[in-house]
Design a protein around this motif. Structure first.
Motif, PDB file in Angstrom:
ATOM      1  N   VAL A 159      -5.506   2.214   5.698  1.00  0.00           N
ATOM      2  CA  VAL A 159      -4.496   2.572   4.705  1.00  0.00           C
ATOM      3  C   VAL A 159      -3.346   1.571   4.734  1.00  0.00           C
ATOM      4  O   VAL A 159      -2.862   1.134   3.684  1.00  0.00           O
ATOM      5  CB  VAL A 159      -3.989   4.014   4.936  1.00  0.00           C
ATOM      6  N   GLU A 160      -2.899   1.207   5.928  1.00  0.00           N
ATOM      7  CA  GLU A 160      -1.806   0.228   6.040  1.00  0.00           C
ATOM      8  C   GLU A 160      -2.193  -1.095   5.377  1.00  0.00           C
ATOM      9  O   GLU A 160      -1.418  -1.669   4.599  1.00  0.00           O
ATOM     10  CB  GLU A 160      -1.454  -0.015   7.504  1.00  0.00           C
ATOM     11  N   ASP A 161      -3.382  -1.578   5.695  1.00  0.00           N
ATOM     12  CA  ASP A 161      -3.825  -2.863   5.136  1.00  0.00           C
ATOM     13  C   ASP A 161      -3.911  -2.807   3.608  1.00  0.00           C
ATOM     14  O   ASP A 161      -3.528  -3.763   2.915  1.00  0.00           O
ATOM     15  CB  ASP A 161      -5.184  -3.255   5.722  1.00  0.00           C
ATOM     16  N   LYS A 162      -4.384  -1.672   3.082  1.00  0.00           N
ATOM     17  CA  LYS A 162      -4.494  -1.546   1.624  1.00  0.00           C
ATOM     18  C   LYS A 162      -3.112  -1.455   0.981  1.00  0.00           C
ATOM     19  O   LYS A 162      -2.874  -2.053  -0.079  1.00  0.00           O
ATOM     20  CB  LYS A 162      -5.332  -0.321   1.261  1.00  0.00           C
ATOM     21  N   LEU A 163      -2.200  -0.708   1.608  1.00  0.00           N
ATOM     22  CA  LEU A 163      -0.844  -0.617   1.068  1.00  0.00           C
ATOM     23  C   LEU A 163      -0.183  -1.992   1.032  1.00  0.00           C
ATOM     24  O   LEU A 163       0.494  -2.352   0.067  1.00  0.00           O
ATOM     25  CB  LEU A 163      -0.004   0.356   1.888  1.00  0.00           C
ATOM     26  N   LEU A 164      -0.372  -2.764   2.081  1.00  0.00           N
ATOM     27  CA  LEU A 164       0.224  -4.109   2.120  1.00  0.00           C
ATOM     28  C   LEU A 164      -0.351  -4.992   1.019  1.00  0.00           C
ATOM     29  O   LEU A 164       0.335  -5.876   0.503  1.00  0.00           O
ATOM     30  CB  LEU A 164       0.007  -4.741   3.499  1.00  0.00           C
ATOM     31  N   ARG A 165      -1.602  -4.740   0.640  1.00  0.00           N
ATOM     32  CA  ARG A 165      -2.220  -5.512  -0.448  1.00  0.00           C
ATOM     33  C   ARG A 165      -1.805  -4.984  -1.821  1.00  0.00           C
ATOM     34  O   ARG A 165      -1.583  -5.756  -2.747  1.00  0.00           O
ATOM     35  CB  ARG A 165      -3.754  -5.460  -0.344  1.00  0.00           C
ATOM     36  N   PHE A 166      -1.716  -3.661  -1.950  1.00  0.00           N
ATOM     37  CA  PHE A 166      -1.572  -3.044  -3.265  1.00  0.00           C
ATOM     38  C   PHE A 166      -0.134  -2.798  -3.708  1.00  0.00           C
ATOM     39  O   PHE A 166       0.134  -2.774  -4.912  1.00  0.00           O
ATOM     40  CB  PHE A 166      -2.318  -1.707  -3.299  1.00  0.00           C
ATOM     41  N   VAL A 167       0.785  -2.571  -2.770  1.00  0.00           N
ATOM     42  CA  VAL A 167       2.162  -2.269  -3.175  1.00  0.00           C
ATOM     43  C   VAL A 167       2.793  -3.526  -3.775  1.00  0.00           C
ATOM     44  O   VAL A 167       2.780  -4.591  -3.146  1.00  0.00           O
ATOM     45  CB  VAL A 167       3.000  -1.783  -1.978  1.00  0.00           C
ATOM     46  N   PRO A 168       3.341  -3.448  -4.972  1.00  0.00           N
ATOM     47  CA  PRO A 168       3.989  -4.615  -5.579  1.00  0.00           C
ATOM     48  C   PRO A 168       5.087  -5.161  -4.667  1.00  0.00           C
ATOM     49  O   PRO A 168       5.790  -4.392  -4.005  1.00  0.00           O
ATOM     50  CB  PRO A 168       4.566  -4.058  -6.882  1.00  0.00           C
ATOM     51  N   ALA A 169       5.218  -6.464  -4.630  1.00  0.00           N
ATOM     52  CA  ALA A 169       6.111  -7.122  -3.683  1.00  0.00           C
ATOM     53  C   ALA A 169       7.546  -6.605  -3.757  1.00  0.00           C
ATOM     54  O   ALA A 169       8.209  -6.442  -2.726  1.00  0.00           O
ATOM     55  CB  ALA A 169       6.091  -8.631  -3.923  1.00  0.00           C
ATOM     56  N   GLU A 170       8.025  -6.309  -4.963  1.00  0.00           N
ATOM     57  CA  GLU A 170       9.420  -5.906  -5.110  1.00  0.00           C
ATOM     58  C   GLU A 170       9.691  -4.509  -4.558  1.00  0.00           C
ATOM     59  O   GLU A 170      10.845  -4.122  -4.367  1.00  0.00           O
ATOM     60  CB  GLU A 170       9.842  -5.968  -6.580  1.00  0.00           C
ATOM     61  N   TYR A 171       8.626  -3.755  -4.271  1.00  0.00           N
ATOM     62  CA  TYR A 171       8.794  -2.396  -3.741  1.00  0.00           C
ATOM     63  C   TYR A 171       8.395  -2.287  -2.264  1.00  0.00           C
ATOM     64  O   TYR A 171       8.547  -1.219  -1.659  1.00  0.00           O
ATOM     65  CB  TYR A 171       7.958  -1.405  -4.545  1.00  0.00           C
ATOM     66  N   LYS A 172       7.871  -3.350  -1.682  1.00  0.00           N
ATOM     67  CA  LYS A 172       7.277  -3.264  -0.351  1.00  0.00           C
ATOM     68  C   LYS A 172       8.294  -2.912   0.731  1.00  0.00           C
ATOM     69  O   LYS A 172       7.981  -2.186   1.672  1.00  0.00           O
ATOM     70  CB  LYS A 172       6.566  -4.578  -0.018  1.00  0.00           C
ATOM     71  N   GLN A 173       9.507  -3.398   0.600  1.00  0.00           N
ATOM     72  CA  GLN A 173      10.531  -3.131   1.613  1.00  0.00           C
ATOM     73  C   GLN A 173      10.792  -1.631   1.782  1.00  0.00           C
ATOM     74  O   GLN A 173      10.962  -1.142   2.896  1.00  0.00           O
ATOM     75  CB  GLN A 173      11.830  -3.856   1.245  1.00  0.00           C
ATOM     76  N   ASP A 174      10.806  -0.891   0.681  1.00  0.00           N
ATOM     77  CA  ASP A 174      11.155   0.533   0.734  1.00  0.00           C
ATOM     78  C   ASP A 174       9.957   1.463   0.611  1.00  0.00           C
ATOM     79  O   ASP A 174      10.121   2.688   0.652  1.00  0.00           O
ATOM     80  CB  ASP A 174      12.156   0.866  -0.384  1.00  0.00           C
ATOM     81  N   ALA A 175       8.767   0.916   0.466  1.00  0.00           N
ATOM     82  CA  ALA A 175       7.576   1.744   0.221  1.00  0.00           C
ATOM     83  C   ALA A 175       7.355   2.764   1.335  1.00  0.00           C
ATOM     84  O   ALA A 175       7.017   3.928   1.071  1.00  0.00           O
ATOM     85  CB  ALA A 175       6.342   0.855   0.074  1.00  0.00           C
TER      86      ALA A 175
END
Length: 210
Positions: A159-175
Motif C-alpha cells: 500500500v505504501e509503495d502504491k500510494l507513493l506512486r499514485f498520490v499526485p506530487a502536490e498532495y504527497k506531503q500531507d497525504a
C-alpha cells in the motif's frame, strides 16, 4: 481508479482540511519521536495525556535518559506495553546522545536503527518533523486505501509503495495525515460514515450505502 479520480480525491480532502497534522502533541522532533514510539497499539489521546506531564519533566534526550527505565515507566504506565516502550525509549535516548549529538537524525537508516523504530515510525518522523513526502501506512490508511481502491494492497508495504506512486506530487506531503484522519473519523473500521464523506462519490467501496 484512474489518475483523475485520485487527483479529485486529494483536492477534496485538501479543501476539507487545508493544513492537516498529527494529533500527537509535541514541540520538537525528539518529542515527536517518543510520542510515536509510545503510540503503538495505543490511542493518541492516551499518549498525549501521558506526555503532557512527561515532556514537562523530560523534554530532551539527556533529561529523559536521566529518568532511567523505572523512572520513565512511572510516567507512561497508563499506556499499553509501557515496560517495553520505556526500555526502547531510554535506549533511544542513549543512542541519540552517543551517536547523534542529542538530535533526532534526518535519515531513514539512522531512525530505523533506533530501538522500537520501524519503517512506519520513521516515515512519521521524516514527514511530520522534517517535511519529507513520506507516507506511513497504519491500520487506518491501510483500510482506506483498500476500501476506496485508492491504492489497494495485501500488506502495508505494498500500500505504501502504491500510494507513493499514485498520490499526485502536490498532495504527497500531507497525504499521510489526510488519509489517517479520514480513516479515524469518517471511513471507520466497523461502519464507514459514508453520508458525511467528502469523497463518497469517488470511492469504489462496493458496500457503500449510496
Amino acid at each position: 481508479m484512474n489518475k483523475t479520480i485520485r487527483q479529485q480525491i486529494f483536492a477534496r480532502l485538501q479543501a476539507h482540511n487545508p493544513h492537516p497534522t498529527t494529533e500527537l502533541e509535541y514541540d520538537t522532533p525528539f518529542q515527536l519521536l517518543i510520542a510515536v514510539l509510545l503510540s503503538a497499539q495505543a490511542t493518541d489521546v492516551g499518549v498525549n495525556k501521558a506526555t503532557r506531564v512527561l515532556f514537562q519533566v523530560a523534554p530532551t534526550p539527556d533529561k529523559m535518559y536521566a529518568l532511567g527505565v523505572a523512572g520513565l515507566e512511572a510516567y507512561i504506565k497508563t499506556i499499553g506495553l509501557y515496560r517495553t516502550k520505556a526500555k526502547n525509549s531510554i535506549e533511544t535516548c542513549r543512542i541519540l546522545l552517543a551517536q547523534h549529538g542529542g538530535e533526532v537524525p534526518e535519515s531513514r537508516e539512522a531512525l530505523e536503527a533506533l530501538p522500537g523504530v520501524g519503517r512506519k515510525t520513521a516515515n512519521v518522523v521524516l514527514n511530520t518533523a522534517f517535511g519529507h513526502p513520506t507516507i506511513a501506512v497504519d491500520t487506518h490508511i491501510f483500510r482506506v486505501s483498500n476500501r476506496t481502491r485508492l491504492a489497494p494492497g495485501k500488506d502495508v508495504r505494498e500500500v505504501e509503495d502504491k500510494l507513493l506512486r499514485f498520490v499526485p506530487a502536490e498532495y504527497k506531503q500531507d497525504a499521510h495525515h489526510w488519509l489517517i484522519l479520514h480513516g479515524r473519523y469518517v471511513c471507520k473500521a466497523r461502519k464507514p460514515d459514508c453520508e458525511r464523506c467528502v469523497i463518497a462519490d469517488l470511492c469504489e467501496y462496493p458496500a457503500k450505502p449510496l
